[in-house]
Scaffold this motif. Structure first.
Motif, PDB file in Angstrom:
ATOM      1  N   TYR A  70      56.177 -40.166-120.036  1.00  0.00           N
ATOM      2  CA  TYR A  70      56.304 -40.883-121.303  1.00  0.00           C
ATOM      3  C   TYR A  70      57.257 -42.058-121.141  1.00  0.00           C
ATOM      4  O   TYR A  70      58.226 -41.998-120.385  1.00  0.00           O
ATOM      5  N   THR A  71      56.986 -43.133-121.888  1.00  0.00           N
ATOM      6  CA  THR A  71      57.773 -44.361-121.799  1.00  0.00           C
ATOM      7  C   THR A  71      58.185 -44.828-123.187  1.00  0.00           C
ATOM      8  O   THR A  71      57.370 -44.818-124.125  1.00  0.00           O
ATOM      9  N   LEU A  72      59.438 -45.245-123.310  1.00  0.00           N
ATOM     10  CA  LEU A  72      59.920 -45.846-124.544  1.00  0.00           C
ATOM     11  C   LEU A  72      59.653 -47.350-124.475  1.00  0.00           C
ATOM     12  O   LEU A  72      60.221 -48.058-123.650  1.00  0.00           O
ATOM     13  N   ASP A  73      58.764 -47.830-125.325  1.00  0.00           N
ATOM     14  CA  ASP A  73      58.387 -49.244-125.377  1.00  0.00           C
ATOM     15  C   ASP A  73      59.123 -49.883-126.553  1.00  0.00           C
ATOM     16  O   ASP A  73      58.662 -49.830-127.700  1.00  0.00           O
ATOM     17  N   LEU A  74      60.287 -50.502-126.273  1.00  0.00           N
ATOM     18  CA  LEU A  74      61.095 -51.114-127.321  1.00  0.00           C
ATOM     19  C   LEU A  74      60.567 -52.517-127.602  1.00  0.00           C
ATOM     20  O   LEU A  74      60.659 -53.412-126.760  1.00  0.00           O
ATOM     21  N   ARG A  92      54.768 -44.303-125.268  1.00  0.00           N
ATOM     22  CA  ARG A  92      53.476 -44.360-124.576  1.00  0.00           C
ATOM     23  C   ARG A  92      53.364 -43.214-123.572  1.00  0.00           C
ATOM     24  O   ARG A  92      54.355 -42.822-122.952  1.00  0.00           O
ATOM     25  N   ASP A  93      52.146 -42.701-123.402  1.00  0.00           N
ATOM     26  CA  ASP A  93      51.919 -41.658-122.409  1.00  0.00           C
ATOM     27  C   ASP A  93      51.595 -42.298-121.066  1.00  0.00           C
ATOM     28  O   ASP A  93      51.593 -43.522-120.920  1.00  0.00           O
ATOM     29  N   ARG A  94      51.284 -41.494-120.083  1.00  0.00           N
ATOM     30  CA  ARG A  94      51.070 -42.009-118.716  1.00  0.00           C
ATOM     31  C   ARG A  94      49.834 -42.901-118.609  1.00  0.00           C
ATOM     32  O   ARG A  94      49.695 -43.654-117.646  1.00  0.00           O
ATOM     33  N   THR A 154      59.886 -34.490-129.008  1.00  0.00           N
ATOM     34  CA  THR A 154      59.069 -33.560-128.231  1.00  0.00           C
ATOM     35  C   THR A 154      57.609 -33.861-128.528  1.00  0.00           C
ATOM     36  O   THR A 154      57.181 -33.780-129.690  1.00  0.00           O
ATOM     37  N   PRO A 155      56.813 -34.240-127.527  1.00  0.00           N
ATOM     38  CA  PRO A 155      55.391 -34.500-127.766  1.00  0.00           C
ATOM     39  C   PRO A 155      54.691 -33.241-128.268  1.00  0.00           C
ATOM     40  O   PRO A 155      55.131 -32.113-128.003  1.00  0.00           O
TER      41      PRO A 155
END
Length: 322
Positions: A70-74, A92-94, A154-155
């Protein structure tokens, strides 16, 4: 999960990261939170192999923008000091898709923490998610400088692991870094005094108890906030490693009293100075108290032992938002 099980799981997986209720700061806003003895503290179950921590200790969260797929897209990497801005971001997921399903924890799908690098400003806010997975929240940060944004979530999915992702935020304007307050056992905020009893250690789970008083009298009517009587976030000086756990017990469990004490089990990921932010609710308002604490050998000789020694830790510019 009942409180005892939570503590056991946290101690085993993370050696229990900071315990206490959310936040400790100066100003109070409409929102922050807590819940009973949780195992969240940078989330020890991280799949990332390297966090810069001692392998024997619990890992810290918030040091990476991508973790566990998972990625934090600021979307808002820069704002102006003293000016109201909309902070926008997505998880975002992988595959690059924006995540739209999360597990609710402590009454929220996601908790967002914004803190300045000098730890003088702290915000715990709860953004709103659009249908496409874009999150947004208004913020007004008082001072210029480098900040860190932490997304604690938590996803969705029964086997999902809690994560804390972090990204840098630049706040423009004249910049003068604040000095870190000296370690102290008491903090004052809005007519309340909060005393800390217990020592934070990097190798052993310890009980930290926060006692809330108003005008010198114990507060026995703490109100539930996000499912608990208190909530704690702790940030390590230097790299702002994130630790987040919850108090022992929860409202309505038949044994947890509504103050004046809120207790946590905690272990730090290593010797260092930490800033603890404790949020508690009383009289319909959430307040934040802030402490500087030392973990390791220096803590024994530096921090005062008497919680009533009168050494007040001046409140930082803390706050809450929704």
């Amino acid at each position: 999960m009942n409180p005892a099980a939570k503590i056991t799981a946290f101690a085993a997986a993370l050696a229990a990261s900071f315990g206490a209720a959310y936040g400790v700061g100066l100003t109070a806003g409409p929102e922050t939170g807590t819940t009973g003895a949780s195992e969240r503290s940078g989330h020890a179950e991280s799949s990332t192999p390297h966090t810069g921590e001692d392998p024997a200790g619990p890992p810290a969260g918030g040091l990476q923008v991508t973790e566990g797929g998972y990625t934090l897209d600021l979307r808002t990497p820069r704002v102006k000091a003293g000016q109201r801005s909309d902070l926008r971001f997505a998880i975002r997921d992988r595959t690059g898709q924006q995540v739209t399903e999360f597990q609710r924890e402590h009454d929220k799908e996601l908790h967002l923490i914004v803190a300045s690098r000098d730890l003088a400003t702290y915000r715990h806010v709860h953004p709103v998610r659009a249908a496409d997975g874009t999150w947004s929240t208004p913020v007004k940060l008082p001072a210029a400088g480098d900040y860190r944004v932490f997304a604690d979530f938590t996803p969705a999915g029964g086997n999902s692991t809690g994560l804390t992702l972090g990204a840098d935020l630049a706040v423009s304007g004249p910049y003068k870094p604040a000095e870190l307050p000296e370690p102290a056992r008491t903090a004052a905020v809005d007519g309340y005094t909060v005393a800390l009893n217990g020592t934070l250690r990097p190798d052993t789970p310890e009980r930290l108890t926060f006692t809330v008083r108003k005008d010198g009298r114990p507060v026995t009517g703490l109100q539930p906030y996000l499912g608990s009587y208190g909530h704690l976030v702790a940030l390590r000086t230097g790299d702002l490693a994130y630790l987040h756990v919850h108090p022992e017990g929860e409202p309505g469990d038949g044994s947890t009293e509504a103050g004046p004490d809120v207790a946590f089990t905690a272990t730090s990921p290593g010797p260092a100075s930490y800033r603890l932010f404790l949020d508690f609710k009383h009289g319909g308002k959430v307040r934040t108290a802030a402490f500087t604490v030392l973990s390791g050998a220096a803590a024994e000789s530096t921090q005062p032992d008497d919680p009533s020694d009168g050494h007040k830790d001046g409140p930082s510019d803390g706050g809450h938002g929704h």
